[in-house]
Motif scaffolding. Structure first.
Motif, PDB file in Angstrom:
ATOM      1  N   ARG G 129     -75.610 -41.960 -45.916  1.00  0.00           N
ATOM      2  CA  ARG G 129     -76.847 -41.404 -46.477  1.00  0.00           C
ATOM      3  C   ARG G 129     -77.179 -40.016 -45.954  1.00  0.00           C
ATOM      4  O   ARG G 129     -78.044 -39.349 -46.505  1.00  0.00           O
ATOM      5  N   VAL G 130     -76.546 -39.596 -44.884  1.00  0.00           N
ATOM      6  CA  VAL G 130     -76.846 -38.233 -44.401  1.00  0.00           C
ATOM      7  C   VAL G 130     -75.766 -37.248 -44.842  1.00  0.00           C
ATOM      8  O   VAL G 130     -75.706 -36.111 -44.375  1.00  0.00           O
ATOM      9  N   PHE G 131     -74.992 -37.681 -45.783  1.00  0.00           N
ATOM     10  CA  PHE G 131     -73.968 -36.812 -46.373  1.00  0.00           C
ATOM     11  C   PHE G 131     -74.577 -35.475 -46.804  1.00  0.00           C
ATOM     12  O   PHE G 131     -74.062 -34.387 -46.512  1.00  0.00           O
ATOM     13  N   ASN G 132     -75.709 -35.540 -47.453  1.00  0.00           N
ATOM     14  CA  ASN G 132     -76.284 -34.305 -47.980  1.00  0.00           C
ATOM     15  C   ASN G 132     -76.796 -33.377 -46.880  1.00  0.00           C
ATOM     16  O   ASN G 132     -76.716 -32.155 -46.988  1.00  0.00           O
ATOM     17  N   VAL G 133     -77.296 -33.951 -45.817  1.00  0.00           N
ATOM     18  CA  VAL G 133     -77.766 -33.100 -44.715  1.00  0.00           C
ATOM     19  C   VAL G 133     -76.567 -32.440 -44.027  1.00  0.00           C
ATOM     20  O   VAL G 133     -76.630 -31.279 -43.610  1.00  0.00           O
ATOM     21  N   LEU G 134     -75.496 -33.171 -43.974  1.00  0.00           N
ATOM     22  CA  LEU G 134     -74.273 -32.596 -43.432  1.00  0.00           C
ATOM     23  C   LEU G 134     -73.853 -31.390 -44.289  1.00  0.00           C
ATOM     24  O   LEU G 134     -73.463 -30.334 -43.771  1.00  0.00           O
ATOM     25  N   ILE G 135     -73.945 -31.568 -45.573  1.00  0.00           N
ATOM     26  CA  ILE G 135     -73.637 -30.461 -46.489  1.00  0.00           C
ATOM     27  C   ILE G 135     -74.545 -29.272 -46.186  1.00  0.00           C
ATOM     28  O   ILE G 135     -74.116 -28.120 -46.154  1.00  0.00           O
ATOM     29  N   MET G 136     -75.808 -29.567 -45.978  1.00  0.00           N
ATOM     30  CA  MET G 136     -76.742 -28.493 -45.679  1.00  0.00           C
ATOM     31  C   MET G 136     -76.317 -27.763 -44.411  1.00  0.00           C
ATOM     32  O   MET G 136     -76.363 -26.529 -44.338  1.00  0.00           O
ATOM     33  N   ARG G 170     -84.013 -39.728 -37.350  1.00  0.00           N
ATOM     34  CA  ARG G 170     -84.195 -38.327 -37.001  1.00  0.00           C
ATOM     35  C   ARG G 170     -82.922 -37.800 -36.347  1.00  0.00           C
ATOM     36  O   ARG G 170     -82.348 -36.810 -36.786  1.00  0.00           O
ATOM     37  N   GLU G 171     -82.473 -38.529 -35.337  1.00  0.00           N
ATOM     38  CA  GLU G 171     -81.264 -38.096 -34.626  1.00  0.00           C
ATOM     39  C   GLU G 171     -80.075 -38.031 -35.567  1.00  0.00           C
ATOM     40  O   GLU G 171     -79.278 -37.095 -35.528  1.00  0.00           O
ATOM     41  N   LEU G 172     -79.992 -39.042 -36.426  1.00  0.00           N
ATOM     42  CA  LEU G 172     -78.884 -39.118 -37.372  1.00  0.00           C
ATOM     43  C   LEU G 172     -78.848 -37.864 -38.235  1.00  0.00           C
ATOM     44  O   LEU G 172     -77.797 -37.247 -38.456  1.00  0.00           O
ATOM     45  N   ASN G 173     -80.018 -37.457 -38.705  1.00  0.00           N
ATOM     46  CA  ASN G 173     -80.089 -36.282 -39.573  1.00  0.00           C
ATOM     47  C   ASN G 173     -79.749 -35.010 -38.799  1.00  0.00           C
ATOM     48  O   ASN G 173     -79.022 -34.149 -39.300  1.00  0.00           O
ATOM     49  N   PHE G 174     -80.315 -34.898 -37.631  1.00  0.00           N
ATOM     50  CA  PHE G 174     -80.043 -33.703 -36.831  1.00  0.00           C
ATOM     51  C   PHE G 174     -78.556 -33.606 -36.520  1.00  0.00           C
ATOM     52  O   PHE G 174     -77.964 -32.530 -36.571  1.00  0.00           O
ATOM     53  N   LYS G 175     -77.993 -34.756 -36.206  1.00  0.00           N
ATOM     54  CA  LYS G 175     -76.561 -34.757 -35.907  1.00  0.00           C
ATOM     55  C   LYS G 175     -75.758 -34.320 -37.118  1.00  0.00           C
ATOM     56  O   LYS G 175     -74.809 -33.534 -37.026  1.00  0.00           O
ATOM     57  N   ALA G 176     -76.157 -34.860 -38.279  1.00  0.00           N
ATOM     58  CA  ALA G 176     -75.442 -34.524 -39.512  1.00  0.00           C
ATOM     59  C   ALA G 176     -75.507 -33.021 -39.747  1.00  0.00           C
ATOM     60  O   ALA G 176     -74.521 -32.374 -40.125  1.00  0.00           O
ATOM     61  N   LEU G 177     -76.675 -32.468 -39.503  1.00  0.00           N
ATOM     62  CA  LEU G 177     -76.870 -31.036 -39.692  1.00  0.00           C
ATOM     63  C   LEU G 177     -75.906 -30.249 -38.816  1.00  0.00           C
ATOM     64  O   LEU G 177     -75.180 -29.360 -39.275  1.00  0.00           O
ATOM     65  N   GLU G 178     -75.907 -30.622 -37.554  1.00  0.00           N
ATOM     66  CA  GLU G 178     -75.056 -29.904 -36.611  1.00  0.00           C
ATOM     67  C   GLU G 178     -73.579 -30.112 -36.913  1.00  0.00           C
ATOM     68  O   GLU G 178     -72.771 -29.192 -36.815  1.00  0.00           O
ATOM     69  N   ARG G 179     -73.272 -31.332 -37.317  1.00  0.00           N
ATOM     70  CA  ARG G 179     -71.870 -31.643 -37.602  1.00  0.00           C
ATOM     71  C   ARG G 179     -71.368 -30.810 -38.777  1.00  0.00           C
ATOM     72  O   ARG G 179     -70.238 -30.327 -38.782  1.00  0.00           O
TER      73      ARG G 179
END
Ligand SMILES: Cc1ncc(C[n+]2csc(CCOP(=O)(O)OP(=O)(O)O)c2C)c(N)n1
Ligand SMILES: Cc1ncc(C[n+]2csc(CCOP(=O)(O)OP(=O)(O)O)c2C)c(N)n1
Ligand code: SF4
Ligand code: SF4
Ligand code: SF4
Ligand code: SF4
Ligand code: SF4
Ligand code: SF4
Ligand SMILES: [Mg+2]
Ligand SMILES: [Mg+2]
Lengths: 364, 249, 190, 89, 364, 249, 190, 89
Positions: G129-136, G170-179
């Motif tokens: 589900r955090v695929f899109n944040v990773l894209i971001m 929250r952490e999951l999203n932040f991690k996805a962002l950084e990743r």
């Protein structure tokens, strides 16, 4: 068809002439909603139609009249409707669909005073509306008639133009033409060698769709801008290609005219009378009359205008023909005088008077 | 074993999966219609008209002649076709907005005139295509994009009872029913009767179909079923409202 | 498009103004002439003055309406007032002599103004219902746009179905026609 | 222009008396079938459908081949084939 | 009113900006029918309105939206509606009545592809329709906006223009402006010293009609041609008198331009970017942008054109702005190049490319 | 003795005689309405809207604020006024063509929404203003300008049953009746109740009035009365179709 | 109207393309930048590819749409095909490495084409589900239009209400962002 | 702008207990009243109405002042005044 044997001179109203013309043109069904000054078209049609196996449906409004006409045309029938004024305003919704889908509808418009309900009588205020109404680019054909003979001739022709080129086609007349009685010659188009363009169904062809033939999948809606652009490009190109074939106009005494009068429809009659009267007096006046308002006889008018010194646009509207003229004459700079009378008739005497003023340089 | 999807033959397989959302009732209604067309063997005689609204997504849905019209104007286009070619079986397919709001003058006048056409109207309680605004059929209290605090009947009016209205103004030969995608077999039966009624030229035929719009309802499958199966029928009773007496011979 | 005679006849709804125009133009057609006839029409027709604009000539008629007529006939007080705008320096203005209190409303610029006792004559000598045919006779008397003979033919054509029921009516109408013709002759206009 | 045959994932159900087939190319993962299965036989599958959402898969033990799921699928993404007897709806 | 304190920068969609503008302008009621891309105006309004005692009515179609708006205005309320495409076609019937009766309606139009249903996305194909739709002479005011700030500013202004001059007033934008998000500054008009023109009821004034005051007897129908002519003459005169007071336009680098680009609405942004880019390169290009399409800034454009060598009209339509330009420039003869893209957006790069072609004389 | 005509006070005497034809039912209906307005003392609160059709001839009929609208559009104009100024008593006055044909979407949607307005619809079985064409209310077999051989219901459809339709789609607070100029006192009573219902904000109020059109019927006084009094009610039963239960307090 | 970075992100309805655009532009706003964001919309939205056109810059943005983007990201096979028209010689074209059989449909004229294993990374290391944040994160990594910090603020602002229920998100999203940011850095694009 | 008082032609009827008045300036000669008079008391008059058509006149012997004619006149061209008692409709 043998509805009319030989040529037959008759006195009748313009509305009656339209009904007869539709009949001899092989119109198979009329859909309509009452509005003055168009009513008698329906009234004559409902008397003539049953005798000739033709049909009529009175609808609940002009939206329905237009959309049922589209339905009739889709089955491959010559179908038509007639309207005026506020009805013509509503008619723009269905005609925008006909324009988008290249459905050969025929609409007779008897202009009345505007805007809004205004008067039920007369005007030339539906020129812009009929040529460019709707949310599109005005890919229509508009014939502006000036007499009963023309109402008859061009109603017949409208079916042929529509079915040949597949653009919605309008016969644009007015309340005077609708209601007055004058003479015309009725005839069967075939006997005059006018061949009626054959029609073809859009839906309901024989055979199993998807097997014997592709199904008709007709639409007017596109998902992305570029799809629409492609369709429009093609339509516009075909429209522009067709234009020279169908443009019609009339002119008189254009060579070196001090004033070239431009008028259309019934006002043209007053303009022509005025011009001929002064020409008879030896004055250098001529006229140019667009018969197709859409497409407009641009080249022809430019040539006529190039030979003239001044122009005078005469119309029963506040500059609707004038706009067409200016648009089509862009780049030229002859002075344009105007006689603009929204919603009221124009008499030859008035045109004569204005012409004299201009010729004598008295106009400011 | 070469297994093929059991699509109605009259469906246009080339355009499948169709364009409706996951769980959209339009798909079910058009499946019912497709099956009925197949069973009646009328695919080559049908002219299908779809409105603007999500129904427009069916413009190439069937292998039958199809006209996609304007919002609310499918009824007059189909009436025009029927008057000109009475041998065609015309189906006007539209949403509740198209049928009960902008096109209601066409609906009530075609019904009154007893035009021999079949109207199938999809009641999904919203203007779906435009993103979920209030429709004439929005339920009291229902939240939509234009009734964000729930439909307040004093301000925004009451739901339109379409079949009840049509039944009140039609002749004896008319057929009027309200079905639901939650009662698939009944829905098929109603559609079949409506088409048979047209073919027999008995009268105007009208089927409202309660339908689902998970996208604008913002419901999952469970809530979707609940809304269409339990809640909607409280406002919109299912059944036949008018069945013509069939004269033999 | 040659010069045509321009005639405008105006009256109240019941006065048969449009029938006069119909018969007159029918006569013109029988006479091989061209004509253009247009009634006024409007939303308030019901209570408004009824006007017939008629042009008759040898060639196709030009413009459908005219500002000022050659002959303008007014059959009621409202018609007198309404028709002022159609009177010019070339206009013969005729009104029924029975119309009262319109002196101030009579056109000021007409070539000639004439009050003819049409209603009175019809009432006394013939019958009120042929008042309009009498008027037609007067119009023909003044303009000579059609022959009396063709006018009778036209009457026969348009009203023949009535005469079948009541043959006396035919004579009554013909008499009215001639009487109208005579009336203006007597007054020295024709 | 017929499309190429769609990929079907089939499974024997109802004690082998029927085949349950799902066409991932048609399934939009709406879940209407799953919700309606009277036996609770349907669950989400690993296989993704046309929109990249999970498709459904029956528990062969539970599925009675009643065809409810087939009927309620708006996309005709499920086909139940009975091996014996007739196959009417 | 204190709805917005001070100036407030915000990012939002254009539709949201319109809803806010109507709110701060004191609009008391919106009547509307859904259509993409205008929907969110209603959606925001229905969320904002109840908090501020304003009202909303969703009608059964655009005819009703227009006529109920007229009803609302007649009571002396600032009332408005919004529409697009086929809805705008239908809106012409009520607006022709507003035009005839000088009813100060405000309509926001978010143009989409045409003709017919076409696309729900974007175009500039409703220019002729919005300026001259209906069976009249186009006595309306049409503001063409190009940004959210303008959507906000001109929506506020539209109410004032409408109520001051009593002509139906349109804010003409498009699907891009409707749907995109960008920044703008919200403000309360009062705080900026913008006084809202007071409204006045047409019906329902206090007192016994016929005794304390004359009854309102409002009509749009006339019995004879001359009655109508008189009304129209007065309206046209007042329209023409008003025109100089409300005409708005924008121009840049017009002096001695080799090419003067003419564009309006959101396309103007692309045109302006292209022009500025080439001007930065030292090329002699300028632009002229009509903000009021109706009345049109004729004199101003003529002056700008007089200083230029060539013109280039850029629009997302097939010549609707072009017609306005030619009409208003009649008598001049600068070559007009065009970039006409009915129903699709225009990018700065495309304008740059076309401009280079023209500047280099490569165009045929 | 200085005798004055007994015109309702709310009539505008300066525009009398009014513009309707001799024997026109519009005059009677507007007399009934004028008397009711007088009796209820609401002249200063009424906003009267008239349609296009012969009803437009009433644009200066009353000494009440009046708006002459478009053909079929009186309902939405009045709805617009009522929504903006609920304290006004709005009357939408229209013909059968305006109300049942071109404006029927407005009628059925205002009725469904339960807008608190009063609609008075004049059923004279024809499009009178335009010269006597078929109306939705033209009787089976009746000759009109567009049914010169009599209305053939198979081709041209059946008469519209307006009050029946409105009754079927309105709420409990609605008032629906069909009166006739041939029953003047009853007509007044219906109009009065319809206005009272609006004032009480109970619901949508609708009165259809059977009326005369001697001009287009081409009838003399005797035949005129016969048609409206005897023949029309065979198709159009008179009476109240919906009367709100009045809650006290 | 200065030069802005032009970003187009396209994917299937469920892939959260528009949410990425919303958060990204929110971050831009927080960063004091100007932006213009327009989603594609059409009648067949339901089944169509979802595209977000985003421009971020220091000055007011000019034209709302662009023909060719600086960065074009396609998250499905249909998106790859659909976005070809928005790719030009200046475009960095990014697509998810899991998309198969699109070799022939990849744009021919891009400045650079890059397949990033976003979906795989999200699935394996984080959560689908955090695929899109990773894209971001990847977008930011490539463009640097906003800082990671503002991006986090924006995530907090837009999704905060979800984090309240489930703080791990929250952490999951932040991690996805950084990743995501990292991913492109590793590939040498950033 | 009130109009000047309209000319009325009045006649005692019903044995002098009432006055029947007709306003020729309002009467359009439609005959609706004449047709409806329960006593057959109305006949056409010499006096012409606003459209030049005959107006009506009561037979004072027959007229019972029942006010039917007044009620059915669409133009309010008839007024019945009872000399005694009240005057309600
Ligand atoms: C004249 C016009 N007005 C408005 C629209 C916009 N519009 C398109 S679809 C729609 C609503 C569709 O709702 P409904 O008929 O209920 O169908 P659904 O999408 O719910 O199936 C509207 C208002 C339009 N296309 N044309
Ligand atoms: C949009 C539009 N269509 C048609 C007309 C023409 N028209 C004027 S009145 C009328 C019919 C009126 O009939 P009805 O409503 O029954 O009223 P009546 O005259 O019978 O009282 C029509 C069709 C119009 N004015 N506007
Ligand atoms: S929006 Fe609703 S009605 Fe439209 S396709 Fe999706 S689910 Fe179906
Ligand atoms: S066939 Fe019946 S039991 Fe089997 S999965 Fe489908 S719904 Fe469930
Ligand atoms: S109902 Fe059909 S589309 Fe929906 S999940 Fe089940 S199989 Fe897939
Ligand atoms: S035409 Fe008929 S409805 Fe109209 S005013 Fe005359 S009698 Fe009345
Ligand atoms: S009803 Fe009235 S208008 Fe008609 S004849 Fe009698 S008095 Fe005159
Ligand atoms: S008052 Fe009665 S009795 Fe007397 S004339 Fe009138 S209707 Fe006849
Ligand atoms: Mg719906
Ligand atoms: Mg009527």
């Amino acid at each position: 068809m043998g509805i009319i044997e030989g040529e037959k001179k008759a006195f009748m109203t313009g509305n009656e002439a339209v009904a007869w013309a539709a009949l001899v043109a092989g119109a198979e069904i009329m859909y309509g909603y009452p509005i003055t000054p168009q009513n008698e078209i329906m009234q004559y049609w409902t008397r003539l139609a049953p005798k000739h196996g033709r049909k009529f449906l009175q609808t609940e409004d002009e939206l329905s009249a237009g959309f049922t006409t589209i339905g009739g045309v889709l089955t491959g029938k010559r179908a038509f409707t007639a309207t005026a004024g506020p009805g013509n305003v509503l008619m723009q919704e269905p005609m925008s669909m006909a324009e988008a889908m290249r459905i050969p509808t025929v609409v007779v418009v008897q202009q009345r005073g505007g805007p809004s309900t205004a008067t039920v009588i007369y005007s030339q205020q539906e020129v812009t509306l009929t040529c460019f109404g709707g949310n599109g680019e005005g890919l229509r054909v508009v014939y502006s008639t000036s007499s009963h003979q023309e109402l008859y001739d061009y109603t017949i022709k409208a079916f042929n133009t529509a079915w040949k080129y597949r653009f919605p086609t309008f016969v644009l007349a007015d309340g005077y033409q609708a209601k007055m009685r004058e003479s015309l010659v009725l005839y069967d188009p075939e006997e005059r060698g006018i061949e009626m363009v054959p029609t073809e169904p859009f839906v309901g062809k024989p055979g199993m769709p998807g097997e014997d033939r592709p199904p008709a999948h007709l639409r007017n809606t596109y998902n992305i801008e570029e799809e629409l652009e492609e369709v429009l490009k093609k339509d516009i190109q075909e429209y522009e290609q067709m234009a020279p074939e169908i443009i019609e106009y009339d002119e008189f005494n254009t060579d070196g005219a001090d004033v070239l009068v431009i008028a259309h429809g019934v006002v043209f009659r007053s303009a022509a009378m005025a011009v001929r009267k002064l020409a008879d007096e030896g004055l250098k006046v001529g006229y140019f009359r667009p018969i197709t308002l859409r497409p407009f006889p641009q080249e022809q008018l430019r040539q006529a205008a190039a030979k003239a010194k001044q122009l005078m646009v005469v119309e029963s509207a506040y500059g609707q023909l004038l706009k067409l003229v200016k648009d089509n004459l862009y780049g030229m700079d002859l002075p344009i005088h105007t006689h603009l009378r929204p919603g009221v008739g124009v008499t030859p005497e008035e045109v004569v008077a204005d012409l004299r003023t201009v010729l004598e340089g008295r106009e400011d | 074993m070469d297994i093929q999807p059991k699509m109605p033959k009259s469906w246009n397989a080339a355009t499948k999966p169709h364009k409706f959302c996951p769980g959209c009732g339009h798909g079910l209604i058009l499946k019912a219609l497709g099956q009925v067309i197949d069973e009646m063997g009328i695919q080559d005689r049908v002219v299908f008209g779809c409105d603007i609204g999500c129904s427009l997504l069916s413009w190439d849905f069937f292998n039958v002649d199809t006209v996609q019209t304007h919002h609310g104007r499918t009824t007059p286009v189909m009436v025009g076709i029927k008057k000109a070619r009475p041998d065609r079986i015309v189906i006007a397919y539209m949403g509740d907005g198209g049928g009960y709001a902008i096109g209601s003058q066409h609906l009530v006048n075609a019904a009154t005139r007893d035009d021999k056409i079949t109207v199938i109207l999809v009641n999904n309680t919203v203007y779906a295509m435009t993103g979920g605004q209030m429709a004439p059929t929005t339920m009291p209290g229902q939240k939509t994009e234009t009734t964000p605090f729930g439909r307040d009947v004093e301000q925004a009016g009451y739901p339109m009872m379409g079949p009840e209205m049509v039944a009140a103004i039609t002749q004896e030969g008319a057929y009027v029913a309200r079905g639901s995608v939650a009662k698939f077999r009944k829905l098929k039966e109603y559609i079949r009767k409506a088409l048979e009624n047209q073919i027999a030229m008995r009268g105007f035929s009208f089927v409202e179909a309660l339908s689902t719009c998970p996208t604008n309802w913002r419901t999952n499958a469970e809530k979707t079923w609940e809304f269409v199966e339990k809640i909607m029928p409280e406002q919109y009773p299912l059944g036949e409202l008018k069945v013509p007496v069939i004269k033999e011979g | 498009m040659g010069e045509a005679v321009r005639i405008a006849i105006a009256g109240e709804g019941g006065q048969g103004v449009q029938s006069v125009a119909m018969i007159l133009t029918e006569a013109a057609a029988l006479d091989g002439k061209e004509f253009l006839y247009i009634p006024n029409f409007g939303v308030e027709q019901r209570g408004g003055v009824s006007i017939a604009f008629v042009q008759i000539g040898d060639e196709k008629i030009g413009a459908p309406k005219f500002k000022t007529g050659d002959i303008v006939i007014a059959l009621s007080d409202r018609a007198v007032r309404r028709m002022g705008m159609h009177v010019g320096s070339e206009t013969l203005f005729i009104y029924d002599a029975s119309i009262k209190d319109v002196e101030d409303d009579l056109p000021k610029n007409a070539k000639k103004i004439m009050a003819i006792p049409a209603l009175e004559t019809a009432n006394k000598e013939l019958h009120p219902r042929v008042f309009n045919v009498l008027i037609m006779g007067a119009v023909i008397g003044v303009t000579k746009v059609v022959s009396l003979e063709k006018a009778k033919e036209a009457i026969e054509k348009k009203l023949g179905y009535k005469f079948e029921q009541n043959p006396e009516l035919r004579e009554l109408n013909f008499k009215a026609l001639e009487r109208g013709y005579q009336l203006v002759a007597e007054m020295g206009v024709a | 222009m017929k499309k190429a045959a769609l990929k079907a994932i089939s499974k024997d159900v109802h004690k082998g008396k029927a085949v349950f087939s799902i066409f991932p190319g048609l399934c939009k993962g709406c879940g209407l079938c799953r919700e309606k299965c009277p036996e609770g036989a349907l669950s989400w599958s690993e296989e993704l459908g046309v929109y990249g959402t999970p498709t459904v898969i029956p528990d062969p033990e539970k599925c009675k081949a009643c065809r409810t799921c087939e009927r309620v699928c708006p996309d005709c993404a499920i086909a139940i084939t009975r091996k014996t007897g007739e196959d009417k709806d």
